[in-house]
Design a protein around this motif. Structure first.
Motif: not given
Length: 182
Positions: A86-99, A172-182
């Motif tokens: 993937p060209r974008q970091l995938v942190v949606r779907g099941l990736y929200r719960y486990v890497r 961690p404090s200051g980290t957005p709830a839904r998106r970790f990168g963009a």
């Protein structure tokens, strides 16, 4: 930022995703157990609760794997193959719960096959396969993702476990709830 919709590039991505799924998990969770560990000889009995549990594991694992492949293509614009990531970091779907939900999906499939075959050799195969996957993840995938996505991947690793799913927020404090990168 997401690329504009291009029908032919989406078709090509779908073809690559299906081919990679057939080659990688299809080989390790399909061909090898079928050819070498007795899966081809199993006489499925729907009245056997162990067989029903095994079929459930295979179906669940296949469904979860399909969801992961879709998310890689849809959100990340890549495939599960290390040569076409993937060209974008995938942190949606099941990736929200486990890497590593794809590897856990394959594990679920092989565990289901293990229940069908009741093969100790298949259990040994799974243990060797999982050890190799773990070494690959730690030695290649994680360093590559750190180089490619930097701080956003680092924040992701701090909030989402490698193998054990996380169902509550540990950001961690200051980290957005839904998106970790963009």
């Amino acid at each position: 930022m997401r690329e504009p919709f291009q029908p032919w590039s989406s078709v090509w991505l779908a073809i690559r995703s299906i081919a990679c799924a057939a080659l990688l998990p299809g080989f390790f969770a399909g061909y090898v157990p079928w050819r070498f560990f007795g899966l081809a000889q199993v006489q499925i009995t729907l009245l056997d609760p162990v067989h029903l549990l095994g079929l459930t594991g295979i179906g669940l694992g296949a469904g979860l794997l399909a969801a992961c492949i879709w998310e890689f293509a849809h959100s990340g614009r890549g495939t599960l193959a290390p040569l076409d990531p993937p060209r974008q970091l995938v942190v949606r779907g099941l990736y929200r719960y486990v890497r590593n939900p794809m590897y856990l999906s394959v594990t679920t499939i092989v565990f289901g096959e293990l229940l069908l075959t009741r093969s100790l050799a298949l259990l040994a195969y799974w243990a060797i396969w999982f050890a190799a996957v773990n070494l690959f993840v730690i030695g290649y995938e994680e360093p590559t993702l750190r180089r490619q996505f930097g701080a956003s991947y680092e924040r992701y690793t701090q909030t989402v476990g490698r193998w054990i799913p996380t169902f509550r927020s540990r950001r961690p404090s200051g980290t957005p709830a839904r998106r970790f990168g963009a």
